[in-house]
Design a protein around this motif. Structure first.
Motif, PDB file in Angstrom:
ATOM      1  N   PRO A 341      20.098   5.167   6.618  1.00 55.42           N
ATOM      2  CA  PRO A 341      19.206   4.542   7.462  1.00 55.42           C
ATOM      3  C   PRO A 341      18.005   4.598   6.632  1.00 55.42           C
ATOM      4  O   PRO A 341      17.741   4.940   5.610  1.00 55.42           O
ATOM      5  CB  PRO A 341      18.757   6.067   8.389  1.00 55.42           C
ATOM      6  N   TYR A 342      17.415   3.189   7.055  1.00 52.56           N
ATOM      7  CA  TYR A 342      16.301   2.932   6.405  1.00 52.56           C
ATOM      8  C   TYR A 342      15.111   2.051   7.052  1.00 52.56           C
ATOM      9  O   TYR A 342      15.562   1.564   8.220  1.00 52.56           O
ATOM     10  CB  TYR A 342      16.671   2.165   5.170  1.00 52.56           C
ATOM     11  N   GLY A 343      13.864   1.984   6.727  1.00 59.32           N
ATOM     12  CA  GLY A 343      12.696   1.255   7.366  1.00 59.32           C
ATOM     13  C   GLY A 343      12.425  -0.119   6.931  1.00 59.32           C
ATOM     14  O   GLY A 343      12.604   0.113   5.681  1.00 59.32           O
ATOM     15  N   ASP A 344      11.638  -0.862   7.459  1.00 61.09           N
ATOM     16  CA  ASP A 344      11.019  -1.899   6.868  1.00 61.09           C
ATOM     17  C   ASP A 344       9.775  -2.189   7.765  1.00 61.09           C
ATOM     18  O   ASP A 344       9.501  -1.696   8.772  1.00 61.09           O
ATOM     19  CB  ASP A 344      11.819  -3.054   7.048  1.00 61.09           C
ATOM     20  N   GLY A 345       8.973  -2.861   7.034  1.00 61.60           N
ATOM     21  CA  GLY A 345       7.661  -3.103   7.664  1.00 61.60           C
ATOM     22  C   GLY A 345       7.039  -4.277   7.002  1.00 61.60           C
ATOM     23  O   GLY A 345       7.237  -4.879   6.082  1.00 61.60           O
ATOM     24  N   PRO A 346       5.569  -4.482   7.188  1.00 59.40           N
ATOM     25  CA  PRO A 346       4.814  -5.547   6.603  1.00 59.40           C
ATOM     26  C   PRO A 346       4.791  -5.188   5.170  1.00 59.40           C
ATOM     27  O   PRO A 346       4.829  -4.061   4.569  1.00 59.40           O
ATOM     28  CB  PRO A 346       3.387  -5.159   7.392  1.00 59.40           C
ATOM     29  N   LYS A 347       4.443  -6.159   4.336  1.00 63.28           N
ATOM     30  CA  LYS A 347       4.385  -6.276   2.866  1.00 63.28           C
ATOM     31  C   LYS A 347       3.482  -5.434   2.457  1.00 63.28           C
ATOM     32  O   LYS A 347       3.406  -4.619   1.477  1.00 63.28           O
ATOM     33  CB  LYS A 347       4.190  -7.603   2.380  1.00 63.28           C
ATOM     34  N   TYR A 348       2.288  -5.016   3.328  1.00 59.69           N
ATOM     35  CA  TYR A 348       1.170  -4.284   2.478  1.00 59.69           C
ATOM     36  C   TYR A 348       1.450  -3.003   2.653  1.00 59.69           C
ATOM     37  O   TYR A 348       0.906  -2.121   2.039  1.00 59.69           O
ATOM     38  CB  TYR A 348      -0.277  -4.589   3.443  1.00 59.69           C
ATOM     39  N   PHE A 349       2.473  -2.535   3.418  1.00 59.22           N
ATOM     40  CA  PHE A 349       2.925  -1.177   3.417  1.00 59.22           C
ATOM     41  C   PHE A 349       4.338  -0.938   2.392  1.00 59.22           C
ATOM     42  O   PHE A 349       4.325  -0.062   1.852  1.00 59.22           O
ATOM     43  CB  PHE A 349       3.468  -0.561   4.807  1.00 59.22           C
ATOM     44  N   TYR A 350       5.178  -1.751   2.444  1.00 60.38           N
ATOM     45  CA  TYR A 350       6.568  -1.721   1.912  1.00 60.38           C
ATOM     46  C   TYR A 350       6.532  -2.319   0.661  1.00 60.38           C
ATOM     47  O   TYR A 350       7.423  -2.224  -0.233  1.00 60.38           O
ATOM     48  CB  TYR A 350       7.587  -2.289   2.680  1.00 60.38           C
ATOM     49  N   GLU A 351       5.485  -3.329   0.176  1.00 59.89           N
ATOM     50  CA  GLU A 351       5.354  -4.041  -0.879  1.00 59.89           C
ATOM     51  C   GLU A 351       6.502  -5.202  -1.432  1.00 59.89           C
ATOM     52  O   GLU A 351       6.451  -5.998  -2.151  1.00 59.89           O
ATOM     53  CB  GLU A 351       5.389  -3.085  -2.089  1.00 59.89           C
ATOM     54  N   GLU A 352       7.499  -5.219  -0.265  1.00 59.89           N
ATOM     55  CA  GLU A 352       8.505  -6.211  -0.449  1.00 59.89           C
ATOM     56  C   GLU A 352       9.139  -6.492   0.907  1.00 59.89           C
ATOM     57  O   GLU A 352       9.150  -5.432   1.738  1.00 59.89           O
ATOM     58  CB  GLU A 352       9.218  -6.127  -1.448  1.00 59.89           C
ATOM     59  N   TYR A 353       9.995  -7.440   0.888  1.00 59.67           N
ATOM     60  CA  TYR A 353      10.693  -7.686   2.375  1.00 59.67           C
ATOM     61  C   TYR A 353      12.142  -6.885   2.277  1.00 59.67           C
ATOM     62  O   TYR A 353      13.020  -7.654   1.769  1.00 59.67           O
ATOM     63  CB  TYR A 353      10.615  -9.135   2.660  1.00 59.67           C
ATOM     64  N   VAL A 354      12.185  -5.743   2.657  1.00 58.93           N
ATOM     65  CA  VAL A 354      13.412  -5.119   2.456  1.00 58.93           C
ATOM     66  C   VAL A 354      14.359  -5.576   3.387  1.00 58.93           C
ATOM     67  O   VAL A 354      15.384  -5.774   2.936  1.00 58.93           O
ATOM     68  CB  VAL A 354      13.152  -3.376   2.870  1.00 58.93           C
ATOM     69  N   ALA A 355      14.347  -5.689   4.634  1.00 59.67           N
ATOM     70  CA  ALA A 355      15.306  -6.220   5.716  1.00 59.67           C
ATOM     71  C   ALA A 355      15.777  -7.513   5.167  1.00 59.67           C
ATOM     72  O   ALA A 355      17.240  -7.694   5.046  1.00 59.67           O
ATOM     73  CB  ALA A 355      14.731  -6.292   6.963  1.00 59.67           C
ATOM     74  N   GLU A 356      15.131  -8.249   4.784  1.00 61.54           N
ATOM     75  CA  GLU A 356      15.751  -9.700   4.337  1.00 61.54           C
ATOM     76  C   GLU A 356      16.495  -9.428   3.224  1.00 61.54           C
ATOM     77  O   GLU A 356      17.552 -10.253   3.000  1.00 61.54           O
ATOM     78  CB  GLU A 356      14.642 -10.785   4.185  1.00 61.54           C
ATOM     79  N   ASN A 357      16.031  -8.703   2.264  1.00 65.58           N
ATOM     80  CA  ASN A 357      16.735  -8.509   0.814  1.00 65.58           C
ATOM     81  C   ASN A 357      18.120  -7.983   1.130  1.00 65.58           C
ATOM     82  O   ASN A 357      18.974  -8.039   0.373  1.00 65.58           O
ATOM     83  CB  ASN A 357      15.827  -7.701  -0.061  1.00 65.58           C
TER      84      ASN A 357
END
Length: 516
Positions: A341-357
């Motif tokens: 399980p994982y999460g994603d969010g705005p770049k200023y929190f996650y630093e990259e676009y996890v879901a798209e990657n």
């Protein structure tokens, strides 16, 4: 007439009017000020237009040299060139955005508290690499990007309809002994919520701790603004995510689109369903509503606990110890693949676009097939190219979208993408029975994701999201069976064409889509 006045004086209408007034004032005020008090240096007066041109040029250089995706750069460049004052104001509001300092502080503090609970032993890492060597890099990427690890001692049950999801959810809620955590984008009063609320109140009377977080903007037309206070009075520790106020701020653009429930740290639910009656077909809005989700039991539930506690602490502005909520008494389960399980969010929190990657990695690794369901299909060049390239190298790529739309303009934009994909060999289907809201990807009978992430800019760039990735789990065969059934009740869109006017309309809207 009563409905008209109710809408006119509703919270959402008043908030929108207030924000539009602020936007107009921020654009008009400089012109008024310049008219009465022109800018002057050494008695040489400089017209506002000249100042705007200089600022716009500097801004364009900044945009071109930023790490923004190319679609976003083009949108901002067009906006700044056509409407300099509007573009400059919006840019500094929406691009130069930072989370509130308090939120960032609590996020960092909670991350440090959570980190020890996500450690992976060297032996576990070696076992993961040896068992699923082809997908090891994918899972390692998620861990490096989010800190969330992969688990083996976990069972996953695929729930192929909203009705089945709801029944499983209710049964597990009734079995709660210690706590219930719920996080949803939309809550609307009706059959589904009333039955859940009745169980929650019963559990509170039994001493079970209940926490609930819902998105304020997502529920703004569904719930009164003070509804969270009413729930608190019932004993539910409830907070609104990112409370929506009539102040012009880019932070309102980042919503909590997650949909998950955690029970006692032992059972978790993730999927496309919000808490509203259309999701379980208790009412009909757009034909039959097709949604999916998963129930997970075992060690992987720890990651859901971590995601919930992290965001709850940020919104509640309170650091908490998560030890009481991490279950260390999870029974040993017969291994059935790996679960992450994982999460994603705005770049200023996650630093990259996890879901798209993650989507890109899955598509690029596919050898036999890639099957996708999504309610919206509005993606950038990277995802478009990955999907088209997969089809061109012989991978069976199929995408299922709705035939009955919930938002007509989004539906038209989704359809405007069909030709590009179909010209590359991608098969596009529309779910003819109604609206398909499920967000899932299946690759080669080996790896799948089910969760909240749409194939659109809002999910991939702006929202907080959650998903469960499964690799070689038993339930993948059930996800495949669901896809096979969907293909039989969906229309092949081969040969579909839009008229010239619609194509022009979509082209204009898509130019600014990354900004929305």
């Amino acid at each position: 007439m009563r409905k008209f006045f109710k809408l006119l004086f509703s919270r959402v209408t008043l908030v929108v009017i207030a924000i539009l007034l602020q936007l107009c004032l921020s654009i008009i005020f400089p012109y008024v000020l310049n008219y009465f008090y022109p800018v002057g240096i050494s008695n040489i007066y400089i017209p506002l237009d000249s100042i705007l041109t200089i600022v716009a040029l500097i801004l364009l250089l900044r945009i071109i040299n930023s790490d923004m995706n190319i679609e976003g750069q083009i949108s901002w460049i067009v906006l700044v060139l056509l409407f300099p004052m509007l573009g400059i104001v919006l840019y500094f509001l929406f691009v130069r955005r930072r989370p509130p300092s308090k939120h960032k502080l609590y996020y960092k503090k909670m991350s440090q508290i959570i980190k020890p609970y996500l450690n992976t032993s060297k032996l576990e890492d070696i076992n993961l690499k040896e068992t699923i060597s082809s997908y090891y890099g994918q899972l390692k990427y998620i861990q490096n990007a989010t800190g969330l690890r992969t688990y083996e001692n976990t069972n996953v049950k695929f729930l192929q309809t909203g009705e089945k999801f709801f029944n499983e959810l209710l049964n597990e809620l009734k079995n709660a002994k210690k706590y219930i955590f719920m996080e949803y984008f939309i809550i609307e009063r009706g059959t589904m919520w009333n039955r859940i609320l009745a169980v929650l109140r019963q559990k509170i009377s039994e001493g079970v701790e209940v926490r609930l977080m819902y998105d304020d903007l997502g529920s703004i037309t569904k719930l009164p603004s003070n509804y969270h206070k009413k729930l608190r009075d019932m004993g539910i520790n409830c907070i609104k995510f990112n409370s929506f106020t009539p102040i012009l701020s880019a932070f309102h653009n980042n919503r909590d689109h997650r949909k998950m429930t955690i029970i006692d740290g032992k059972v978790g639910f993730v999927g496309g369903l919000n808490i509203a009656d259309e999701y379980i077909n208790a009412i009909e809005r757009y034909g039959y509503w097709k949604d999916t989700g998963v129930r997970i039991t075992g060690d992987a539930v720890k990651s859901l606990v971590v995601m919930f506690m992290e965001l709850f602490a940020v919104q509640n502005e309170k650091v908490e110890d998560i030890e009481p909520y991490i279950s260390n008494n999870v029974e040993v389960i017969k291994p059935s693949g790996f679960v992450c399980p994982y999460g994603d969010g705005p770049k200023y929190f996650y630093e990259e676009y996890v879901a798209e990657n993650v989507y890109l990695n899955m598509i690029n690794q596919a050898k036999k097939y890639v099957w996708i369901t999504t309610p919206y299909l509005i993606v950038d060049n990277k995802l478009t190219n990955a999907i088209c390239n997969a089809a061109k190298r012989g991978v069976d790529v199929r995408i299922i979208t709705p035939h009955i739309p919930d938002k007509k303009y989004i539906f038209r934009i989704t359809r405007s993408s069909y030709k590009t994909f179909m010209d590359s060999g991608v098969k596009i289907y529309e779910f003819t029975k109604g609206f398909i809201h499920a967000k899932q990807v299946l690759v080669d009978d080996e790896i799948a994701v089910v969760g909240t992430i749409n194939f659109d800019y809002r999910s991939l760039l702006h929202h907080f999201e959650c998903v469960v990735l499964m690799c070689k789990t038993d339930c993948i065969k059930d996800i495949r069976a669901d896809f096979i059934h969907l293909f039989t009740v969906s229309q092949d869109m081969k040969g579909f064409k839009q008229n010239a006017f619609t194509r022009l309309y979509c082209a204009i809207i898509k130019m600014f889509q990354p900004l929305l």
